[in-house]
Each structure stands twice: as C-alpha cells, then as structure tokens.
Design a protein around this motif. Sequence first.
Motif, short mmCIF file in Angstrom:
data_model
loop_
_atom_site.label_atom_id
_atom_site.label_comp_id
_atom_site.label_asym_id
_atom_site.label_seq_id
_atom_site.Cartn_x
_atom_site.Cartn_y
_atom_site.Cartn_z
N CYS A 1 51.88 55.17 52.35
CA CYS A 1 52.08 53.90 53.06
C CYS A 1 53.56 53.70 53.42
O CYS A 1 54.46 54.18 52.73
CB CYS A 1 51.59 52.73 52.21
SG CYS A 1 52.26 52.66 50.54
N GLU A 2 53.76 52.95 54.49
CA GLU A 2 55.11 52.68 54.97
C GLU A 2 55.91 51.89 53.93
O GLU A 2 57.07 52.18 53.65
CB GLU A 2 55.03 51.92 56.29
CG GLU A 2 56.37 51.64 56.94
CD GLU A 2 56.21 50.95 58.29
OE1 GLU A 2 57.26 50.66 58.91
OE2 GLU A 2 55.07 50.70 58.72
N ASP A 3 55.30 50.85 53.37
CA ASP A 3 55.94 50.01 52.36
C ASP A 3 54.87 49.63 51.35
O ASP A 3 53.93 48.90 51.68
CB ASP A 3 56.54 48.76 53.01
CG ASP A 3 57.37 47.93 52.04
OD1 ASP A 3 57.05 47.92 50.83
OD2 ASP A 3 58.33 47.27 52.48
N TYR B 1 55.82 56.36 52.06
CA TYR B 1 56.15 57.42 53.01
C TYR B 1 56.40 56.81 54.40
O TYR B 1 55.62 55.98 54.88
CB TYR B 1 55.03 58.46 53.13
CG TYR B 1 55.31 59.44 54.25
CD1 TYR B 1 56.21 60.47 54.06
CD2 TYR B 1 54.74 59.28 55.50
CE1 TYR B 1 56.54 61.33 55.09
CE2 TYR B 1 55.06 60.13 56.55
CZ TYR B 1 55.96 61.16 56.34
OH TYR B 1 56.29 61.99 57.37
N HIS B 2 57.49 57.24 55.02
CA HIS B 2 57.77 56.89 56.41
C HIS B 2 58.57 58.04 57.02
O HIS B 2 58.89 59.03 56.34
CB HIS B 2 58.53 55.56 56.52
CG HIS B 2 59.72 55.46 55.62
ND1 HIS B 2 60.93 56.05 55.89
CD2 HIS B 2 59.87 54.83 54.42
CE1 HIS B 2 61.78 55.79 54.93
NE2 HIS B 2 61.17 55.05 54.01
N ASP B 3 58.86 57.95 58.31
CA ASP B 3 59.46 59.09 59.00
C ASP B 3 60.88 59.40 58.53
O ASP B 3 61.42 60.46 58.86
CB ASP B 3 59.46 58.85 60.51
CG ASP B 3 58.07 59.05 61.09
OD1 ASP B 3 57.24 59.69 60.44
OD2 ASP B 3 57.81 58.55 62.21
N SER C 1 61.61 59.28 55.22
CA SER C 1 61.51 59.70 53.82
C SER C 1 62.12 61.08 53.65
O SER C 1 62.21 61.86 54.61
CB SER C 1 60.05 59.73 53.38
OG SER C 1 59.46 58.44 53.41
N SER D 1 50.28 52.32 57.99
CA SER D 1 51.57 51.69 58.23
C SER D 1 51.48 50.25 57.75
O SER D 1 50.45 49.83 57.21
CB SER D 1 51.94 51.74 59.72
OG SER D 1 51.00 51.04 60.49
N ASP D 2 52.54 49.49 57.91
CA ASP D 2 52.52 48.10 57.43
C ASP D 2 51.47 47.27 58.15
O ASP D 2 50.90 46.33 57.58
CB ASP D 2 53.89 47.45 57.60
CG ASP D 2 54.90 47.97 56.58
OD1 ASP D 2 54.47 48.67 55.64
OD2 ASP D 2 56.10 47.69 56.74
N PRO E 1 48.85 53.61 62.63
CA PRO E 1 50.01 54.48 62.40
C PRO E 1 50.33 55.32 63.63
O PRO E 1 49.46 55.62 64.45
CB PRO E 1 49.56 55.36 61.24
CG PRO E 1 48.53 54.54 60.52
CD PRO E 1 47.81 53.78 61.60
N ASP F 1 55.13 53.35 64.86
CA ASP F 1 55.10 53.26 63.40
C ASP F 1 55.20 54.67 62.83
O ASP F 1 54.96 55.66 63.55
CB ASP F 1 53.80 52.59 62.93
CG ASP F 1 53.91 51.07 62.90
OD1 ASP F 1 55.03 50.56 62.75
OD2 ASP F 1 52.86 50.39 63.01
N PRO F 2 55.50 54.80 61.55
CA PRO F 2 55.65 56.13 60.95
C PRO F 2 54.37 56.94 60.96
O PRO F 2 53.27 56.40 61.07
CB PRO F 2 56.08 55.81 59.51
CG PRO F 2 56.63 54.44 59.55
CD PRO F 2 55.84 53.72 60.60
#
Length: 308
Positions: A63-65, A85-87, A89, A111-112, A116, A120-121
Amino acid sequence: MGKTVATETDRPDTDDSGGDDADGGAAGVLAPGLYVVATPIGNLGDMTERAVAVLRAADRIACEDSRVTRKLAQRFAIHTPMTAYHDHSAPAVRARLLDDLAQGARIALVSDAGTPLLADPGYKLVADAVAADIPVIPIPGASALLAALTVAGLPTDRFLFAGFPPPKQAKRQKALGAVAAEPGTLVFYESPQRLAACLADMARAFGARPACVCREMTKRFEEVRRGPLDALADHYAQAGAPKGEVVIVVAGAAPEAADDARLDALLADALATLSVREAAHAVAWVTGLPRRTVYNRALRLADDGGGD
C-alpha cells in the motif's frame, strides 16, 4: 521485429460466464500473482465486493500509505498484513515483493485512493512483475479520472490523460503547449493551490475551450463546475483555492488547430537543417498543401525563431 507475449491466468474466483463467484476468493482460494486493486476515491460505498474478497485472501497488501489503507481495512474487516510501498520506496522493498511473487505469493497492490498507477504508485512493480512473467490481475473499481470524464459533458470516445501538469509555470506552459493540438478530450489532475494559475495557463495555451472542474468526487462536498477555461480561471482566482482533490477536463483541439500544429511541427523540423524555401518545398510535398501557403507559414516561423 519485436515479439508480443500474451498471458492467461487460471482464476478460481471467476466462472466462464463472465461473472464472479459470490465470495470472489473470500474462502482463501486466490491464484498466485499481483492483484492491482482499485479502492474508493471518497465514498466507501464504492468499494466492490471483489476488491474486499481479494484484499482479505491475499498474503500481503502493498500500500502507498499503511495509515490510510488501515482505515479501509478496519471498515471492511480486512486483517491481511501490509507493506508500505510506493514508487520512491527503496529498491529492496520492491525486490522483496517480487521474490515473494516469484515463489507463488498473492499480493494486492493498492494506492491511497482510486486505481493504482493512474497518477499513483505501482508502475515499477507492475513492470517488473510483467518482465518476470508473474501474473498481474486487475481488480477494477473507482477512478477519479473516469468519474470526472463521465460528468464533464465533453466527448468521451477519445481522450488523453495527462496527469499532473508541472508545478512551475514555465514548464507547465511548455507541457500544455505539447498537447494543445490533441483532438481528444484532455484530462488533468491538479492541486487546489495551483488550480487558478493552471486554468489561466490552459486558457492561454488552448483558448476559451469548454472545460469542467471536478472537485471532491464522490465525497460530501462534491462540485462539478463547467464553463470556458478563461471563465473558470477567473472564478477560482476570485474564490481562492478550493479544498479537496481536483480533476480538470478540457475539450480537445478543433481539427484545423491540430492541422496547424502538425504543419508547424513539420516545418520546425525542416527549418533546423534547410533554408526557408527548401523547407517549404519539402513540407508542401509531404502534406500536399499549396506551396505558397506552406512558404508563408515557414517565413513566419523563421522570423519568430530568428532563422533566415
């Protein structure tokens, strides 16, 4: 010549009729792979049964956050472990996820809010999974992009999603100029603080085209405001920055504007190495346009650019 690769996934959570089983994998029967799961953009009622089932049955949620996703998990009684996890990371985080996937794990990517990869990441993880022949399965759902497009009142048969325009004005104007000739409807995301300035730049780049500003889609204070770009720019300049997330939908270029832009692009390329007369002759031959028309346009471009 490059080759194409098709992948098919044997998914126990679907049937041959095109519909999903009622539990959608709730019993834990979920094929290995990376699941790209859309989540609500505001109204939690937009969460699909299939998305809930996949998130419950997955081995892990990327997840993004985790703070944002944890609220969603609490609402739908999802107890699956999470990994932030995000781009941006560390590569090691993505490597661990890919190692788990290679060993048969079921990982859900969220994503949040929304789908996704759409501003978004997720792109890097999906790209690496595809390269490693790991199944990637879409779990569709809410998207601010599509929600705004459907209510804007502009053509939907062809559109270009241009993401977030650059925050700095000079780069933003250049980016807008690059898509000014696009005949399809244009869709942008923008921050509330930059909305008025961005709309003003769009009015300069595109003219007074019809447009629509969609704010806080599916949420309590949802707003859809339509009008010419210059009028929308004036409204938000006077009203101040609104609250919430913003989607801007703009009518595409008229056919003649697209043709003019193509002619200018061809002439600009030709003028880089040829004289005005030679460039006009070459472009007139390629386009079939009258040589005098092309020559006069080439003269204006050369004068603007300081050429001969």
